[in-house]
Design a protein around this motif. Structure first.
Motif, short mmCIF file in Angstrom:
data_model
loop_
_atom_site.label_atom_id
_atom_site.label_comp_id
_atom_site.label_asym_id
_atom_site.label_seq_id
_atom_site.Cartn_x
_atom_site.Cartn_y
_atom_site.Cartn_z
N SER A 198 0.84 -1.20 0.00
CA SER A 198 0.00 0.00 0.00
C SER A 198 0.88 1.25 0.00
N VAL A 199 0.32 2.34 -0.52
CA VAL A 199 1.00 3.62 -0.45
C VAL A 199 1.00 4.09 1.00
N SER A 200 2.14 4.59 1.45
CA SER A 200 2.27 5.02 2.84
C SER A 200 2.68 6.48 2.92
N ASP A 201 2.13 7.19 3.89
CA ASP A 201 2.55 8.57 4.13
C ASP A 201 3.97 8.63 4.67
N ASP A 202 4.49 7.50 5.15
CA ASP A 202 5.87 7.44 5.63
C ASP A 202 6.88 7.34 4.50
N ASP A 203 6.39 7.10 3.29
CA ASP A 203 7.26 7.02 2.12
C ASP A 203 8.05 8.32 2.01
N VAL A 204 9.36 8.19 1.82
CA VAL A 204 10.20 9.39 1.71
C VAL A 204 9.81 10.23 0.51
N ARG A 205 9.09 9.64 -0.46
CA ARG A 205 8.67 10.38 -1.64
C ARG A 205 7.33 11.07 -1.47
N ALA A 206 6.62 10.83 -0.35
CA ALA A 206 5.37 11.55 -0.10
C ALA A 206 5.67 13.05 -0.01
N GLU A 207 4.83 13.87 -0.61
CA GLU A 207 5.16 15.28 -0.77
C GLU A 207 5.50 15.99 0.55
N PRO A 208 4.70 15.87 1.61
CA PRO A 208 5.06 16.61 2.84
C PRO A 208 6.41 16.19 3.40
N ARG A 209 6.69 14.90 3.40
CA ARG A 209 7.97 14.45 3.94
C ARG A 209 9.12 14.85 3.03
N LEU A 210 8.92 14.73 1.73
CA LEU A 210 9.99 15.07 0.80
C LEU A 210 10.31 16.56 0.85
N ARG A 211 9.29 17.39 0.97
CA ARG A 211 9.51 18.85 1.02
C ARG A 211 10.40 19.21 2.22
N VAL A 212 10.09 18.62 3.37
CA VAL A 212 10.87 18.91 4.58
C VAL A 212 12.29 18.37 4.45
N LEU A 213 12.40 17.15 3.92
CA LEU A 213 13.72 16.54 3.75
C LEU A 213 14.60 17.40 2.85
N LEU A 214 14.05 17.82 1.73
CA LEU A 214 14.82 18.63 0.79
C LEU A 214 15.21 19.96 1.40
N ALA A 215 14.29 20.59 2.11
CA ALA A 215 14.59 21.89 2.72
C ALA A 215 15.74 21.77 3.72
N GLY A 216 15.75 20.69 4.49
CA GLY A 216 16.82 20.50 5.46
C GLY A 216 18.16 20.20 4.83
N ALA A 217 18.14 19.79 3.55
CA ALA A 217 19.37 19.43 2.84
C ALA A 217 19.84 20.52 1.88
N GLY A 218 19.18 21.67 1.88
CA GLY A 218 19.64 22.77 1.04
C GLY A 218 18.89 22.94 -0.27
N TRP A 219 17.72 22.30 -0.39
CA TRP A 219 16.93 22.39 -1.61
C TRP A 219 15.56 23.01 -1.32
N ARG A 220 14.98 23.65 -2.33
CA ARG A 220 13.59 24.11 -2.25
C ARG A 220 12.77 23.35 -3.28
N LEU A 221 11.77 22.61 -2.84
CA LEU A 221 10.91 21.88 -3.76
C LEU A 221 10.08 22.86 -4.58
N GLU A 222 10.24 22.79 -5.90
CA GLU A 222 9.56 23.73 -6.80
C GLU A 222 8.29 23.14 -7.41
N SER A 223 8.33 21.85 -7.74
CA SER A 223 7.15 21.21 -8.31
C SER A 223 7.16 19.73 -7.94
N TYR A 224 5.95 19.17 -7.88
CA TYR A 224 5.79 17.79 -7.44
C TYR A 224 4.68 17.16 -8.26
N THR A 225 5.01 16.09 -8.95
CA THR A 225 4.05 15.36 -9.77
C THR A 225 4.07 13.89 -9.37
#
Length: 206
Positions: free
Chosen positions: A158-185
């Motif tokens: 099943s799809v999980s919200d814990d997936d590192v690719r889920a948008e909310p988690r990925l956005r935070v992960l990228l921000a903490g690593a020096g990136w700004r999420l610009e688009s998500y598909t």
């Protein structure tokens, strides 16, 4: 060699020889995603976790003959298949761990990572390493030729919200690593997250 390295090698080595034949129709999706990196002639780009090098021809087409295209992968068997397919003609292949890239700070304009992030043992630290080698204002594309739900169905889970690719988690992960999420598909036929390297001069070149 770490346990994480062994796990990656154990997964990909026996699959390398038949990798392209398992997914024969993915080429156009790789090319389309690579085309969204905003590359210009003469740019330098890394395909991180390049596998059999499917994105390399499209990346070479984007940066032209004077640009730099690198493909890095941890699995020798995958790099062997890239050479067998002739994709080493589109870029230089390196056996390298994306967690410790043999590259100077800020030397790249972009990083492309297909199916990469779910195989990173330390996603935050490893994505920060990708940020280290990209200039401020440079881009990152995290790509998969099918979306999260379709991939989960293929794998019988099943799809999980814990997936590192889920948008909310990925956005935070990228921000903490020096990136700004610009688009998500995240659609059945494509997963693509595009991010911009933060820092001085994030607006890019004039």
């Amino acid at each position: 060699m770490t346990d994480e390295h062994t796990s990656v090698l154990d997964f990909f080595t026996p699959r390398a020889a038949g990798w392209d034949s398992r997914f024969p129709d993915d080429g156009p999706a790789y090319a389309a995603a690579a085309g969204l990196l905003g590359l210009r002639p003469g740019d330098a780009v890394l395909d991180a976790g390049c596998g059999t090098g499917r994105a390399l021809p499209a990346l070479r087409a984007a940066v032209g003959p004077k640009g730099t295209v690198l493909g890095a992968d941890l699995t020798p068997a995958m790099l062997t298949e890239a050479v067998r397919a002739g994709r080493d003609g589109s870029g230089a292949l390196l056996r390298a761990d994306v967690a410790r890239l043999p590259l100077r700070d800020g030397v790249l304009d972009a990083v492309f990572g297909a199916g990469l992030i779910s195989h990173l043992s330390r996603p935050e630290a490893d994505v920060a390493e990708l940020a280290r080698v990209v200039r401020p204002g440079g881009t990152l594309a995290l790509f998969h030729p099918i979306g999260r739900a379709a991939l989960a169905a293929r794998q019988g889970r099943s799809v999980s919200d814990d997936d590192v690719r889920a948008e909310p988690r990925l956005r935070v992960l990228l921000a903490g690593a020096g990136w700004r999420l610009e688009s998500y598909t995240d659609e059945d036929d494509r997963f693509l997250a595009l991010a911009v390297r933060q820092g001085q001069g994030v607006s890019g070149r004039s």
